[in-house]
Design a protein around this motif. Structure first.
Motif, PDB file in Angstrom:
ATOM      1  N   ASP A  11      -9.240   6.166  -7.493  1.00 26.09           N
ATOM      2  CA  ASP A  11      -9.037   6.867  -5.977  1.00 26.09           C
ATOM      3  C   ASP A  11     -10.427   7.274  -5.394  1.00 26.09           C
ATOM      4  O   ASP A  11     -11.520   7.614  -6.022  1.00 26.09           O
ATOM      5  N   PHE A  32      -9.413   2.267  -4.883  1.00 27.52           N
ATOM      6  CA  PHE A  32      -8.120   2.254  -3.800  1.00 27.52           C
ATOM      7  C   PHE A  32      -8.203   3.247  -2.815  1.00 27.52           C
ATOM      8  O   PHE A  32      -8.691   4.335  -3.248  1.00 27.52           O
ATOM      9  N   ARG A  33      -7.785   3.046  -1.858  1.00 29.93           N
ATOM     10  CA  ARG A  33      -7.677   4.491  -0.466  1.00 29.93           C
ATOM     11  C   ARG A  33      -6.586   5.380  -1.182  1.00 29.93           C
ATOM     12  O   ARG A  33      -5.748   5.097  -1.877  1.00 29.93           O
ATOM     13  N   HIS A  34      -7.371   6.656  -0.910  1.00 27.21           N
ATOM     14  CA  HIS A  34      -6.935   7.886  -1.178  1.00 27.21           C
ATOM     15  C   HIS A  34      -5.356   7.857  -1.260  1.00 27.21           C
ATOM     16  O   HIS A  34      -4.793   7.646  -0.148  1.00 27.21           O
ATOM     17  N   ASN A  35      -4.634   7.987  -2.327  1.00 26.33           N
ATOM     18  CA  ASN A  35      -3.268   8.194  -2.533  1.00 26.33           C
ATOM     19  C   ASN A  35      -2.454   6.983  -1.952  1.00 26.33           C
ATOM     20  O   ASN A  35      -1.181   7.029  -1.627  1.00 26.33           O
ATOM     21  N   ASN A  36      -2.989   5.912  -1.757  1.00 30.28           N
ATOM     22  CA  ASN A  36      -2.102   4.671  -1.267  1.00 30.28           C
ATOM     23  C   ASN A  36      -1.904   3.774  -2.196  1.00 30.28           C
ATOM     24  O   ASN A  36      -2.719   3.316  -3.045  1.00 30.28           O
ATOM     25  N   GLU A  38       0.551   1.306  -2.584  1.00 33.11           N
ATOM     26  CA  GLU A  38       0.279  -0.181  -2.185  1.00 33.11           C
ATOM     27  C   GLU A  38      -1.184  -0.714  -2.425  1.00 33.11           C
ATOM     28  O   GLU A  38      -1.206  -1.692  -3.118  1.00 33.11           O
ATOM     29  N   ASP A  39      -2.119   0.078  -1.909  1.00 32.62           N
ATOM     30  CA  ASP A  39      -3.730  -0.562  -2.340  1.00 32.62           C
ATOM     31  C   ASP A  39      -4.020  -0.313  -3.726  1.00 32.62           C
ATOM     32  O   ASP A  39      -4.649  -1.136  -4.439  1.00 32.62           O
ATOM     33  N   CYS A  40      -3.469   0.713  -4.470  1.00 35.38           N
ATOM     34  CA  CYS A  40      -3.648   1.064  -5.647  1.00 35.38           C
ATOM     35  C   CYS A  40      -3.069  -0.326  -6.623  1.00 35.38           C
ATOM     36  O   CYS A  40      -3.791  -0.861  -7.584  1.00 35.38           O
ATOM     37  N   LYS A  74      -0.773  11.396  -6.385  1.00 38.03           N
ATOM     38  CA  LYS A  74       0.923  10.788  -6.368  1.00 38.03           C
ATOM     39  C   LYS A  74       0.922  10.212  -7.906  1.00 38.03           C
ATOM     40  O   LYS A  74       1.061   8.959  -8.299  1.00 38.03           O
TER      41      LYS A  74
END
Length: 133
Positions: A11, A32-36, A38-40, A74
């Motif tokens: 993150d 990955f973008r924070h708490n995203n 879909e990006d994760c 998340k």
């Protein structure tokens, strides 16, 4: 915990010590973008391509309670990604252990996914610290 065949996915709002360690893993790291979620997932897909080729593993690192911005990770959504992606999950829960969840086991317990976390990190200096008699 990782070697030259492994990939770290983390993150963007992780603690500096996590970022520093991930950067030591050379080119085999994806943020990955924070708490995203879909990006994760996109970063896990990128990691999976490398680990399939190198016969390595993926370590995903996030936090239960994110100290950099004071919100919650998340974890439930990340653990759900294990259905489609093979990775180990390390949760830095230094801000959640001792005060989150029914028994104080942390954010994983609070979100009902404790068994989906492979490695827990906590500290007595934050949640369990105390002063006085």
């Amino acid at each position: 915990m990782v070697d030259k065949n492994d990939v770290i996915v983390y993150d963007a709002e992780s603690q500096a010590c996590i970022l520093d360690r991930a950067r030591l893993n050379m080119e085999k790291r994806f943020v990955f973008r924070h708490n995203n979620i879909e990006d994760c997932e996109q970063q896990l897909l990128r990691a999976q391509k490398i680990t399939n080729k190198n016969k390595g593993a993926t370590l995903l690192i996030t936090e239960g309670v994110i100290g950099m911005c004071s919100d919650q990770g998340k974890l439930k959504e990340i653990v759900a990604l294990k259905v489609n992606y093979k990775f180990l999950l390390l949760v830095d829960d230094a801000h959640g252990i001792g005060c989150m969840g029914k028994t104080g086991a942390g954010k994983g317990e609070a979100q009902g996914i404790q068994d989906g976390i492979d490695f827990h990190f906590g500290t007595f200096a934050k949640a369990f610290a105390g002063i006085g008699h």
